[in-house]
Design a protein around this motif. Sequence first.
Motif, PDB file in Angstrom:
ATOM      1  N   VAL A 168       0.489  -1.333   0.077  1.00 24.17           N
ATOM      2  CA  VAL A 168      -0.171   0.446  -0.398  1.00 24.17           C
ATOM      3  C   VAL A 168       0.854   1.176   0.063  1.00 24.17           C
ATOM      4  O   VAL A 168       1.656   1.000   0.807  1.00 24.17           O
ATOM      5  CB  VAL A 168      -0.826  -0.018   1.113  1.00 24.17           C
ATOM      6  CG1 VAL A 168      -1.545   1.142   1.095  1.00 24.17           C
ATOM      7  CG2 VAL A 168      -2.147  -1.087   1.277  1.00 24.17           C
ATOM      8  N   ARG A 169       0.360   1.720  -0.885  1.00 26.83           N
ATOM      9  CA  ARG A 169       1.482   3.291  -0.928  1.00 26.83           C
ATOM     10  C   ARG A 169       0.648   4.310  -0.988  1.00 26.83           C
ATOM     11  O   ARG A 169      -0.844   4.104  -1.184  1.00 26.83           O
ATOM     12  CB  ARG A 169       2.139   2.871  -2.307  1.00 26.83           C
ATOM     13  CG  ARG A 169       2.930   2.250  -2.278  1.00 26.83           C
ATOM     14  CD  ARG A 169       3.937   2.466  -2.221  1.00 26.83           C
ATOM     15  NE  ARG A 169       4.339   0.669  -1.797  1.00 26.83           N
ATOM     16  CZ  ARG A 169       5.263   0.276  -2.977  1.00 26.83           C
ATOM     17  NH1 ARG A 169       6.199   0.621  -3.491  1.00 26.83           N
ATOM     18  NH2 ARG A 169       5.467  -0.749  -2.287  1.00 26.83           N
ATOM     19  N   TYR A 170       1.219   5.791  -0.500  1.00 26.46           N
ATOM     20  CA  TYR A 170       0.157   6.834  -0.380  1.00 26.46           C
ATOM     21  C   TYR A 170       0.852   7.942  -0.959  1.00 26.46           C
ATOM     22  O   TYR A 170       1.859   7.970  -1.713  1.00 26.46           O
ATOM     23  CB  TYR A 170       0.921   7.485   1.278  1.00 26.46           C
ATOM     24  CG  TYR A 170       0.417   8.841   1.285  1.00 26.46           C
ATOM     25  CD1 TYR A 170      -1.146   9.042   1.663  1.00 26.46           C
ATOM     26  CD2 TYR A 170       0.762   9.604   0.807  1.00 26.46           C
ATOM     27  CE1 TYR A 170      -1.284  10.076   2.207  1.00 26.46           C
ATOM     28  CE2 TYR A 170       0.377  11.326   1.407  1.00 26.46           C
ATOM     29  CZ  TYR A 170      -0.797  11.050   1.335  1.00 26.46           C
ATOM     30  OH  TYR A 170      -1.725  12.513   2.280  1.00 26.46           O
ATOM     31  N   VAL A 171      -0.605   8.053  -1.869  1.00 27.30           N
ATOM     32  CA  VAL A 171      -0.145   9.422  -2.906  1.00 27.30           C
ATOM     33  C   VAL A 171      -1.301  10.100  -2.640  1.00 27.30           C
ATOM     34  O   VAL A 171      -1.597  10.860  -3.828  1.00 27.30           O
ATOM     35  CB  VAL A 171      -0.545   8.325  -4.212  1.00 27.30           C
ATOM     36  CG1 VAL A 171       0.590   7.381  -4.674  1.00 27.30           C
ATOM     37  CG2 VAL A 171      -1.766   7.791  -4.655  1.00 27.30           C
ATOM     38  N   GLY A 172      -0.807  10.970  -1.741  1.00 28.56           N
ATOM     39  CA  GLY A 172      -1.925  12.277  -1.441  1.00 28.56           C
ATOM     40  C   GLY A 172      -1.216  13.161  -2.086  1.00 28.56           C
ATOM     41  O   GLY A 172      -0.429  13.477  -1.394  1.00 28.56           O
ATOM     42  N   VAL A 212      -2.594   3.507  -3.510  1.00 25.63           N
ATOM     43  CA  VAL A 212      -2.612   2.906  -4.468  1.00 25.63           C
ATOM     44  C   VAL A 212      -2.499   1.644  -3.844  1.00 25.63           C
ATOM     45  O   VAL A 212      -1.262   1.453  -2.793  1.00 25.63           O
ATOM     46  CB  VAL A 212      -1.499   3.039  -5.251  1.00 25.63           C
ATOM     47  CG1 VAL A 212      -0.912   1.630  -6.545  1.00 25.63           C
ATOM     48  CG2 VAL A 212      -2.120   4.509  -6.458  1.00 25.63           C
ATOM     49  N   ILE A 213      -2.851   0.390  -4.054  1.00 21.81           N
ATOM     50  CA  ILE A 213      -2.452  -1.009  -3.839  1.00 21.81           C
ATOM     51  C   ILE A 213      -2.127  -1.926  -4.691  1.00 21.81           C
ATOM     52  O   ILE A 213      -2.526  -2.172  -5.970  1.00 21.81           O
ATOM     53  CB  ILE A 213      -3.987  -1.277  -2.846  1.00 21.81           C
ATOM     54  CG1 ILE A 213      -4.894  -0.785  -2.331  1.00 21.81           C
ATOM     55  CG2 ILE A 213      -3.497  -2.901  -2.511  1.00 21.81           C
ATOM     56  CD1 ILE A 213      -6.398  -1.243  -1.760  1.00 21.81           C
ATOM     57  N   LEU A 214      -0.701  -2.419  -3.873  1.00 24.75           N
ATOM     58  CA  LEU A 214      -0.381  -3.240  -6.093  1.00 24.75           C
ATOM     59  C   LEU A 214      -0.321  -4.645  -5.363  1.00 24.75           C
ATOM     60  O   LEU A 214       0.307  -4.887  -4.608  1.00 24.75           O
ATOM     61  CB  LEU A 214       1.051  -2.584  -5.430  1.00 24.75           C
ATOM     62  CG  LEU A 214       1.636  -1.523  -5.600  1.00 24.75           C
ATOM     63  CD1 LEU A 214       3.282  -1.221  -5.744  1.00 24.75           C
ATOM     64  CD2 LEU A 214       0.779  -0.855  -7.055  1.00 24.75           C
ATOM     65  N   LYS A 254       1.982  10.813  -9.285  1.00 23.96           N
ATOM     66  CA  LYS A 254       2.400   9.713  -8.021  1.00 23.96           C
ATOM     67  C   LYS A 254       1.944   8.728  -8.102  1.00 23.96           C
ATOM     68  O   LYS A 254       2.449   8.110  -7.404  1.00 23.96           O
ATOM     69  CB  LYS A 254       1.838  10.302  -5.980  1.00 23.96           C
ATOM     70  CG  LYS A 254       2.298  11.727  -5.906  1.00 23.96           C
ATOM     71  CD  LYS A 254       1.960  12.616  -4.520  1.00 23.96           C
ATOM     72  CE  LYS A 254       2.234  13.386  -4.508  1.00 23.96           C
ATOM     73  NZ  LYS A 254       2.628  13.567  -2.861  1.00 23.96           N
ATOM     74  N   VAL A 255       0.564   8.685  -8.422  1.00 22.30           N
ATOM     75  CA  VAL A 255      -0.325   7.210  -8.587  1.00 22.30           C
ATOM     76  C   VAL A 255       0.971   6.592  -9.997  1.00 22.30           C
ATOM     77  O   VAL A 255       1.055   5.919  -9.414  1.00 22.30           O
ATOM     78  CB  VAL A 255      -1.273   7.616  -9.547  1.00 22.30           C
ATOM     79  CG1 VAL A 255      -1.810   6.200 -10.921  1.00 22.30           C
ATOM     80  CG2 VAL A 255      -2.493   7.993  -8.640  1.00 22.30           C
ATOM     81  N   GLU A 256       1.253   7.466 -11.072  1.00 27.07           N
ATOM     82  CA  GLU A 256       2.337   6.886 -11.772  1.00 27.07           C
ATOM     83  C   GLU A 256       3.612   6.099 -11.030  1.00 27.07           C
ATOM     84  O   GLU A 256       3.856   4.949 -12.215  1.00 27.07           O
ATOM     85  CB  GLU A 256       2.232   7.603 -13.247  1.00 27.07           C
ATOM     86  CG  GLU A 256       2.324   7.244 -13.936  1.00 27.07           C
ATOM     87  CD  GLU A 256       2.834   8.254 -15.067  1.00 27.07           C
ATOM     88  OE1 GLU A 256       1.851   9.320 -14.966  1.00 27.07           O
ATOM     89  OE2 GLU A 256       3.486   8.235 -16.288  1.00 27.07           O
ATOM     90  N   ILE A 270      -4.764   2.647  10.200  1.00 32.64           N
ATOM     91  CA  ILE A 270      -6.068   3.562   9.964  1.00 32.64           C
ATOM     92  C   ILE A 270      -5.594   4.371   9.039  1.00 32.64           C
ATOM     93  O   ILE A 270      -5.148   5.504   9.198  1.00 32.64           O
ATOM     94  CB  ILE A 270      -6.867   4.175  10.928  1.00 32.64           C
ATOM     95  CG1 ILE A 270      -7.996   3.281  11.390  1.00 32.64           C
ATOM     96  CG2 ILE A 270      -7.903   5.212   9.939  1.00 32.64           C
ATOM     97  CD1 ILE A 270      -8.740   3.609  12.926  1.00 32.64           C
ATOM     98  N   CYS A 271      -5.895   4.227   7.728  1.00 29.86           N
ATOM     99  CA  CYS A 271      -6.122   5.417   6.704  1.00 29.86           C
ATOM    100  C   CYS A 271      -7.066   6.409   5.986  1.00 29.86           C
ATOM    101  O   CYS A 271      -8.195   5.713   4.904  1.00 29.86           O
ATOM    102  CB  CYS A 271      -5.180   4.438   5.254  1.00 29.86           C
ATOM    103  SG  CYS A 271      -3.857   3.785   6.003  1.00 29.86           S
ATOM    104  N   PRO A 272      -7.115   6.972   6.805  1.00 33.55           N
ATOM    105  CA  PRO A 272      -8.569   8.016   6.074  1.00 33.55           C
ATOM    106  C   PRO A 272      -7.486   8.712   4.845  1.00 33.55           C
ATOM    107  O   PRO A 272      -7.116   9.265   4.470  1.00 33.55           O
ATOM    108  CB  PRO A 272      -8.738   9.167   8.291  1.00 33.55           C
ATOM    109  CG  PRO A 272      -7.256   9.618   8.279  1.00 33.55           C
ATOM    110  CD  PRO A 272      -5.931   7.444   7.972  1.00 33.55           C
TER     111      PRO A 272
END
Length: 395
Positions: A7-11, A36-38, A59-61, A221-223
């Motif tokens: 799981v990556r943070y892309v906020g 993003v979940i890989l 960031k998503v890319e 927890i990921c809000p």
Amino acid sequence: MQITEAVRYVGVNDERIDLFEGLYQVPKGVSYNSYVILDEKTAVMDTVGAGFTKEWLDKVERALDGRVPDYLVVQHMEPDHSANIQILAEKYPQLVIVASAKAFVMMQHFFGTDFSKRRLVVSDGDTLILGRHTLTFFAAVMVHWPEVMMTYVDEEKLLFSADAFGSFGALNQEKREGNIWAIWETWADEAARYYFGIVGRYGLSVQKLLQKLAGKEIRIICPLHGTMLGNPVEPYICLYDKWSSYQPDKKGVLIVYTSVYGNTKKAVLLLAEKLREKGVDDVKLRDIARCEQYEVIAEAFRYDRLVLATTTYCTDIFPDMREFVENLIGRNFSNHFVAFIENGSWMPVAAKLIREKLEKCKKITFAETEVKLMSSLSEENKAEMDTLAKELCSL
Ligand code: FEO
């Protein structure tokens, strides 16, 4: 930024914003969180607000590292999270959008399309297998809109919690570059301001959700706003349980006042002094005409005793105090002890009018002592203040 291996943070951080939702001051900015979940299949969890499209897409890319997203999971349709749905869908034509039926109706309203040829409608308890990871969706109706759902990933013991457990503040404010994890000691104030301002009215819905999640082991927890929670999550969940059941979590007296010529202020300063003399450690004074209204709203929910001190103005409650009381009521203020100090030069009615409003709230206990100033603090008032201080200390 990595949350777990998969799981990556892309906020993104919004530090240009003046008022969140056009109402709430956010001097430390706000983050719009996306993840993003890989796995064998990849999923993007929510998008971000308009104005951050390029930064977010980059960031998503980067997180996808040459792959394309298979799914976009839309947990919430408020535009601070949904503004880039159409753009992502156009960039990745194979992408399937996963959301509740209500969310797709909202997409039709926002974008003129409900993505009927590339959508997966999910409801409470449905699952989606990405490979090693299975997403389980939970309807979270009215936390904070009706279409909201949350997503639990059993393999990571991770909850994507939509607006719940969110907080104000951009993620780089603590000058620890890259830090995205909450610090328990500093989390509650900005989280409370966010919670009571935005979700506070819907305590019952939050309670239902907490019951639904009670059997799940949650480690992260990921809000959708603010820091991630972990190490461990239980204290945060406990606090949310208190807040959503309208139980105060602070022992102390909050004195909210307005003062036109300084006489009401003298009265509340005297009360504060008497309370401290009697051993109340936490006495907080707030001039509601001169501070951020929504910060004080959160405090009113959190302290177990509230004193409202104000004047009569145009045969009504002083405007800032009236707005404050109505904002409390609009957020289901309940379960509290409330005392009044009022001031008026010829016909004080403010205390009576506030009491009438608060009598419609559940489980409000009013102090027996009510202090009425006729313009300035009299000797009789000083004695009444002592009685009120004793009553506030007896709880
Ligand atoms: Fe941040 Fe209800 O959206």
